[in-house]
Design a protein around this motif. Structure first.
Motif, PDB file in Angstrom:
ATOM      1  N   VAL A 177       0.856  -1.290   0.052  1.00 54.52           N
ATOM      2  CA  VAL A 177      -0.039   0.055  -0.150  1.00 54.52           C
ATOM      3  C   VAL A 177       0.812   1.129  -0.009  1.00 54.52           C
ATOM      4  O   VAL A 177       2.102   1.049   0.348  1.00 54.52           O
ATOM      5  N   GLN A 178       0.139   2.523  -0.377  1.00 58.48           N
ATOM      6  CA  GLN A 178       1.010   3.742  -0.262  1.00 58.48           C
ATOM      7  C   GLN A 178       0.962   4.392   0.988  1.00 58.48           C
ATOM      8  O   GLN A 178      -0.096   4.006   2.053  1.00 58.48           O
ATOM      9  N   SER A 183      -5.176   2.559   4.035  1.00 60.89           N
ATOM     10  CA  SER A 183      -5.676   1.818   5.113  1.00 60.89           C
ATOM     11  C   SER A 183      -5.418   0.381   4.762  1.00 60.89           C
ATOM     12  O   SER A 183      -5.381   0.204   3.458  1.00 60.89           O
ATOM     13  N   LEU A 184      -5.197  -0.795   5.591  1.00 56.90           N
ATOM     14  CA  LEU A 184      -5.336  -2.082   5.183  1.00 56.90           C
ATOM     15  C   LEU A 184      -6.118  -2.858   6.468  1.00 56.90           C
ATOM     16  O   LEU A 184      -5.733  -2.435   7.669  1.00 56.90           O
ATOM     17  N   THR A 185      -6.603  -3.814   6.089  1.00 57.48           N
ATOM     18  CA  THR A 185      -7.188  -4.482   7.501  1.00 57.48           C
ATOM     19  C   THR A 185      -6.606  -6.035   7.314  1.00 57.48           C
ATOM     20  O   THR A 185      -6.695  -6.623   6.344  1.00 57.48           O
ATOM     21  N   LEU A 186      -5.998  -6.501   8.643  1.00 57.37           N
ATOM     22  CA  LEU A 186      -5.231  -7.806   8.485  1.00 57.37           C
ATOM     23  C   LEU A 186      -6.551  -8.710   9.228  1.00 57.37           C
ATOM     24  O   LEU A 186      -7.093  -8.269  10.202  1.00 57.37           O
ATOM     25  N   SER A 187      -6.541  -9.854   9.046  1.00 54.84           N
ATOM     26  CA  SER A 187      -7.442 -10.823   9.636  1.00 54.84           C
ATOM     27  C   SER A 187      -6.644 -12.276  10.271  1.00 54.84           C
ATOM     28  O   SER A 187      -5.776 -12.532   9.825  1.00 54.84           O
ATOM     29  N   ASN A 213      -4.882   2.306   9.841  1.00 56.33           N
ATOM     30  CA  ASN A 213      -5.100   3.536   9.038  1.00 56.33           C
ATOM     31  C   ASN A 213      -3.802   4.391   9.065  1.00 56.33           C
ATOM     32  O   ASN A 213      -3.132   4.172   9.794  1.00 56.33           O
ATOM     33  N   THR A 214      -3.894   5.164   8.015  1.00 56.91           N
ATOM     34  CA  THR A 214      -2.780   6.346   8.101  1.00 56.91           C
ATOM     35  C   THR A 214      -1.379   5.436   7.983  1.00 56.91           C
ATOM     36  O   THR A 214      -0.598   6.010   8.893  1.00 56.91           O
ATOM     37  N   LEU A 215      -1.299   4.496   7.473  1.00 53.34           N
ATOM     38  CA  LEU A 215      -0.080   3.727   7.318  1.00 53.34           C
ATOM     39  C   LEU A 215       1.128   4.569   6.634  1.00 53.34           C
ATOM     40  O   LEU A 215       1.246   5.787   6.123  1.00 53.34           O
ATOM     41  N   LYS A 216       2.102   4.229   7.458  1.00 54.52           N
ATOM     42  CA  LYS A 216       3.634   4.879   7.113  1.00 54.52           C
ATOM     43  C   LYS A 216       4.565   3.836   6.852  1.00 54.52           C
ATOM     44  O   LYS A 216       4.637   2.749   6.978  1.00 54.52           O
ATOM     45  N   PRO A 217       5.478   4.365   5.933  1.00 52.64           N
ATOM     46  CA  PRO A 217       6.692   3.541   5.598  1.00 52.64           C
ATOM     47  C   PRO A 217       7.209   2.661   6.977  1.00 52.64           C
ATOM     48  O   PRO A 217       7.416   1.626   6.711  1.00 52.64           O
ATOM     49  N   GLU A 218       7.302   3.369   8.037  1.00 50.63           N
ATOM     50  CA  GLU A 218       7.948   2.459   9.166  1.00 50.63           C
ATOM     51  C   GLU A 218       6.875   1.464   9.609  1.00 50.63           C
ATOM     52  O   GLU A 218       7.299   0.698  10.626  1.00 50.63           O
ATOM     53  N   TRP A 267       0.890 -19.227  17.585  1.00 51.59           N
ATOM     54  CA  TRP A 267       1.398 -17.992  16.647  1.00 51.59           C
ATOM     55  C   TRP A 267       0.756 -18.466  15.268  1.00 51.59           C
ATOM     56  O   TRP A 267       0.865 -19.518  14.852  1.00 51.59           O
ATOM     57  N   GLY A 268       0.299 -17.238  14.378  1.00 55.56           N
ATOM     58  CA  GLY A 268       0.081 -17.556  13.032  1.00 55.56           C
ATOM     59  C   GLY A 268       1.345 -17.228  12.333  1.00 55.56           C
ATOM     60  O   GLY A 268       2.444 -17.351  12.790  1.00 55.56           O
ATOM     61  N   GLN A 269       1.335 -17.690  10.758  1.00 53.39           N
ATOM     62  CA  GLN A 269       2.458 -17.777  10.101  1.00 53.39           C
ATOM     63  C   GLN A 269       3.074 -16.401   9.447  1.00 53.39           C
ATOM     64  O   GLN A 269       3.788 -16.418   9.016  1.00 53.39           O
ATOM     65  N   GLY A 270       2.226 -15.202   9.885  1.00 53.56           N
ATOM     66  CA  GLY A 270       2.718 -13.985   9.462  1.00 53.56           C
ATOM     67  C   GLY A 270       2.166 -13.368   7.998  1.00 53.56           C
ATOM     68  O   GLY A 270       2.062 -14.359   7.231  1.00 53.56           O
ATOM     69  N   THR A 271       1.937 -12.069   7.959  1.00 53.34           N
ATOM     70  CA  THR A 271       1.553 -11.564   6.768  1.00 53.34           C
ATOM     71  C   THR A 271       2.225 -10.361   6.311  1.00 53.34           C
ATOM     72  O   THR A 271       2.443  -9.534   7.336  1.00 53.34           O
ATOM     73  N   GLN A 272       2.829 -10.182   5.378  1.00 52.98           N
ATOM     74  CA  GLN A 272       3.794  -9.184   5.040  1.00 52.98           C
ATOM     75  C   GLN A 272       3.109  -7.863   4.618  1.00 52.98           C
ATOM     76  O   GLN A 272       1.936  -7.727   3.633  1.00 52.98           O
ATOM     77  N   VAL A 273       3.295  -6.835   5.318  1.00 50.50           N
ATOM     78  CA  VAL A 273       2.696  -5.420   4.862  1.00 50.50           C
ATOM     79  C   VAL A 273       3.732  -4.458   4.242  1.00 50.50           C
ATOM     80  O   VAL A 273       4.863  -4.374   5.184  1.00 50.50           O
ATOM     81  N   THR A 274       3.823  -3.871   3.367  1.00 54.66           N
ATOM     82  CA  THR A 274       4.889  -2.965   2.893  1.00 54.66           C
ATOM     83  C   THR A 274       4.235  -1.406   2.451  1.00 54.66           C
ATOM     84  O   THR A 274       3.041  -1.717   1.809  1.00 54.66           O
ATOM     85  N   VAL A 275       4.469  -0.571   3.231  1.00 59.05           N
ATOM     86  CA  VAL A 275       3.982   0.648   2.798  1.00 59.05           C
ATOM     87  C   VAL A 275       5.030   1.564   2.260  1.00 59.05           C
ATOM     88  O   VAL A 275       6.044   1.813   2.617  1.00 59.05           O
ATOM     89  N   SER A 276       4.882   1.751   0.893  1.00 56.16           N
ATOM     90  CA  SER A 276       5.780   2.381   0.111  1.00 56.16           C
ATOM     91  C   SER A 276       5.346   3.257  -1.258  1.00 56.16           C
ATOM     92  O   SER A 276       4.312   2.751  -1.635  1.00 56.16           O
ATOM     93  N   SER A 277       5.795   4.430  -1.341  1.00 61.82           N
ATOM     94  CA  SER A 277       5.109   4.893  -2.590  1.00 61.82           C
ATOM     95  C   SER A 277       5.946   4.631  -3.752  1.00 61.82           C
ATOM     96  O   SER A 277       5.574   5.212  -5.005  1.00 61.82           O
TER      97      SER A 277
END
Length: 116
Positions: A11-12, A16-20, A81-86, A106-116
């Motif tokens: 995402v940029q 916003s993004l929602t994980l489940s 919401n208001t995701l940041k690169p960090e 623990w779950g297996q993990g899901t990648q979130v990448t915030v980048s323009s």
């Protein structure tokens, strides 16, 4: 018992993004989210009490992230919401019982990448 995390993506900044995180087989006293960025230690993000619906967040995400229950699916959601690169990291869900101080599930993990 399995925890299945999903919903990650690219995402940029400002998006916003929602994980489940769906728990199979049972419910837990506490379900939580952690994240780990490359080269960093795992970081606590937030948690929710399944029975009382009480939430708690790390200062770094407070006001931007929200954890909620999806009782019908026996899952917890992490609305970001208001995701940041960090915020870029692998996000993990975890769970524990009332008598435990650590998270053994623990779950297996899901990648979130915030980048323009």
């Amino acid at each position: 018992v399995q925890l299945q995390a999903s919903g990650g993506g690219l995402v940029q900044p400002g998006d916003s993004l929602t994980l489940s995180c769906a728990a199979s087989g049972r419910t837990f006293y506490i379900m939580a989210w952690f994240r780990q960025a490359p080269g960093e230690e795992r970081e606590f993000v937030g948690r929710i009490s399944w029975s009382t619906d009480t939430e708690y967040y790390a200062d770094s995400v407070k006001g931007r992230f929200t954890i909620s229950r999806d009782i019908a699916k026996n899952a917890v959601l992490l609305r970001m919401n208001t995701l940041k690169p960090e915020d870029t990291a692998v996000y993990y869900c975890a769970a524990r019982n009332a008598y435990e101080s650590e998270y053994p599930y623990w779950g297996q993990g899901t990648q979130v990448t915030v980048s323009s």
